[in-house]
Design a protein around this motif. Structure first.
Motif, PDB file in Angstrom:
ATOM      1  N   GLU A 144       0.837  -1.209   0.000  1.00 37.18           N
ATOM      2  CA  GLU A 144       0.000   0.000   0.000  1.00 37.18           C
ATOM      3  C   GLU A 144       0.868   1.254   0.000  1.00 37.18           C
ATOM      4  OE1 GLU A 144      -3.512   1.986  -0.289  1.00 37.18           O
ATOM      5  OE2 GLU A 144      -3.179  -0.196  -0.351  1.00 37.18           O
ATOM      6  N   TRP A 145       2.005   1.213   0.684  1.00 36.69           N
ATOM      7  CA  TRP A 145       2.905   2.364   0.724  1.00 36.69           C
ATOM      8  C   TRP A 145       3.476   2.665  -0.657  1.00 36.69           C
ATOM      9  CZ3 TRP A 145       8.516   2.443   0.523  1.00 36.69           C
ATOM     10  CH2 TRP A 145       9.050   3.688   0.815  1.00 36.69           C
ATOM     11  N   PHE A 146       3.806   1.630  -1.427  1.00 36.68           N
ATOM     12  CA  PHE A 146       4.308   1.840  -2.782  1.00 36.68           C
ATOM     13  C   PHE A 146       3.218   2.418  -3.694  1.00 36.68           C
ATOM     14  CE2 PHE A 146       8.115  -0.511  -1.764  1.00 36.68           C
ATOM     15  CZ  PHE A 146       9.038  -0.053  -2.683  1.00 36.68           C
ATOM     16  N   LYS A 147       1.986   2.024  -3.476  1.00 34.53           N
ATOM     17  CA  LYS A 147       0.903   2.583  -4.282  1.00 34.53           C
ATOM     18  C   LYS A 147       0.721   4.072  -4.011  1.00 34.53           C
ATOM     19  CE  LYS A 147      -1.847  -1.655  -4.752  1.00 34.53           C
ATOM     20  NZ  LYS A 147      -3.148  -2.319  -4.446  1.00 34.53           N
ATOM     21  N   VAL A 148       0.842   4.469  -2.749  1.00 35.92           N
ATOM     22  CA  VAL A 148       0.612   5.865  -2.375  1.00 35.92           C
ATOM     23  C   VAL A 148       1.813   6.730  -2.734  1.00 35.92           C
ATOM     24  CG1 VAL A 148       0.200   7.418  -0.427  1.00 35.92           C
ATOM     25  CG2 VAL A 148      -0.990   5.214  -0.538  1.00 35.92           C
ATOM     26  N   GLU A 149       3.027   6.278  -2.393  1.00 36.46           N
ATOM     27  CA  GLU A 149       4.218   7.100  -2.558  1.00 36.46           C
ATOM     28  C   GLU A 149       4.784   7.057  -3.979  1.00 36.46           C
ATOM     29  OE1 GLU A 149       5.578   9.157  -0.394  1.00 36.46           O
ATOM     30  OE2 GLU A 149       4.055   8.712   1.136  1.00 36.46           O
ATOM     31  N   TYR A 150       4.679   5.911  -4.649  1.00 34.85           N
ATOM     32  CA  TYR A 150       5.321   5.737  -5.951  1.00 34.85           C
ATOM     33  C   TYR A 150       4.330   5.525  -7.089  1.00 34.85           C
ATOM     34  CZ  TYR A 150       9.551   4.968  -3.141  1.00 34.85           C
ATOM     35  OH  TYR A 150      10.585   5.108  -2.260  1.00 34.85           O
ATOM     36  N   ASP A 151       3.053   5.339  -6.746  1.00 33.85           N
ATOM     37  CA  ASP A 151       2.036   5.027  -7.754  1.00 33.85           C
ATOM     38  C   ASP A 151       2.430   3.772  -8.532  1.00 33.85           C
ATOM     39  OD1 ASP A 151      -0.282   5.217  -9.200  1.00 33.85           O
ATOM     40  OD2 ASP A 151       0.495   6.662 -10.638  1.00 33.85           O
ATOM     41  N   ILE A 152       2.893   2.759  -7.784  1.00 35.88           N
ATOM     42  CA  ILE A 152       3.365   1.510  -8.385  1.00 35.88           C
ATOM     43  C   ILE A 152       2.691   0.342  -7.670  1.00 35.88           C
ATOM     44  CG2 ILE A 152       5.366  -0.006  -8.683  1.00 35.88           C
ATOM     45  CD1 ILE A 152       7.072   2.471  -8.974  1.00 35.88           C
ATOM     46  N   SER A 153       2.246  -0.634  -8.446  1.00 34.45           N
ATOM     47  CA  SER A 153       1.636  -1.838  -7.896  1.00 34.45           C
ATOM     48  C   SER A 153       2.671  -2.957  -7.939  1.00 34.45           C
ATOM     49  CB  SER A 153       0.389  -2.220  -8.690  1.00 34.45           C
ATOM     50  OG  SER A 153      -0.183  -3.410  -8.180  1.00 34.45           O
TER      51      SER A 153
END
Length: 315
Positions: A144-153
């Motif tokens: 979830e942190w990568f989705k929020v901070e990096y816009d990456i799944s």
């Protein structure tokens, strides 16, 4: 006497009459989101160039692959065959570096949050500073942190491997921790005088000795057991779920409030009669003779009870 000349790879040195041209230099410590590429930018190594291309395309949500990947030159294009994005880097001798010779910074393909440029090594690199602050972060929270901070799944399998690598960077591998066991035992003896901490190893002529067993008896537990616990000792073992496995052997008492009170513990490779005998011999040395002190032992394992009976008959 003979030299091979290649204009694309070798730049002639500048004469005294020519003004020295200053090219942009890449900073490998540039934070994510601020990485840029431009024509004539110089890199110290080819690996540094590849890392910059990867991070640059991750932050803009594009996918690239290496059309040519050699020691002295590299050509990177977009995965989309209709996209004109291109970056070509080659070695220069004056100064000795790797420089972007051709750069078409135009993506006509759509942005994607599942870029193939995302690798397990890059995810682990980004996770290291985060896990230093939040060491108990869960895999789901990291995704979830990568989705929020990096816009990456990031898929579950890659995230699991990346978290393992990141924790190895921070904490070291479990194999390396075994090399520090003697330091740990010395710290126990230093911080808690009167304690006993023994470790057994199996020598190997071609390498380092192999861990065999471990026994720890803290002086504070010794004093507390003799001062405020019933003469009742429970023996049991349980599995260790680490990378190397093993068994944890424990001796536990009961205090005046009917609460469990740890006495001693050990680590062995398996719960065998030989290992239980090793543990009981060490425990007998610390708590004294069972006849003089009236110790009562209990265990739910048949092999343990058999070892206890044989041990006491030997005494």
């Amino acid at each position: 006497m003979y030299q091979y000349e290649f204009e694309e790879l070798c730049s002639p040195p500048a004469t005294d009459d020519e003004e020295e041209t200053v090219f942009p230099q890449h900073n490998p410590n540039t934070p994510y989101g601020k990485i840029t590429l431009e024509l004539n930018m110089e890199f110290e190594t080819m690996e540094q160039f590849k890392a910059a291309v990867q991070k640059y395309n991750i932050q803009i949500g594009r996918q690239v692959f290496y059309l040519r990947n050699e020691r002295k030159r590299c050509r990177v294009i977009c995965y989309d065959p209709d996209c004109p994005w291109l970056c070509y880097c080659a070695r220069t001798n004056y100064p000795a570096s790797f420089q972007i010779k051709t750069f078409v910074d135009e993506h006509t393909c759509p942005r994607s949050n599942k870029s193939k440029s995302v690798s397990c090594a890059w995810v682990a690199e980004e996770l290291v500073p985060k896990l230093r602050i939040h060491p108990n972060m869960l895999q789901r929270e990291a995704q979830e942190w990568f989705k929020v901070e990096y816009d990456i799944s990031v898929n579950e399998r890659m995230m699991y491997k990346a978290m393992v690598k990141a924790k190895e960077v921070i904490e070291g591998t479990e194999k390396d921790q075994y090399l520090r066991l003697r330091d740990y035992l010395n710290e126990i003896m230093k911080a808690n005088p009167g304690s006993r901490a023994n470790m057994g190893t199996t020598p190997h002529p071609e390498g380092l000795p192999k861990f065999r067993n471990l026994y720890i008896y803290l002086a504070a537990c010794k004093n507390g057991f003799r001062a405020g616990c019933r003469p009742f000792i429970v023996l049991d073992g349980t599995f260790l779920k680490g990378y190397f496995g093993g068994q944890l052997l424990t001796a536990v008492g009961q205090d005046a409030n009917n609460q469990l009170f740890p006495i001693a513990y050990g680590v062995v490779d398996a719960e065998t009669r030989e290992n239980w005998r090793f543990f009981l011999e060490e425990l007998h040395t610390d708590i004294g003779d069972f006849n003089e002190n009236g110790w009562v032992f209990m265990s739910d394992q048949q092999k343990v009870m058999w070892t206890i009976l044989m041990f006491f008959e030997f005494l």
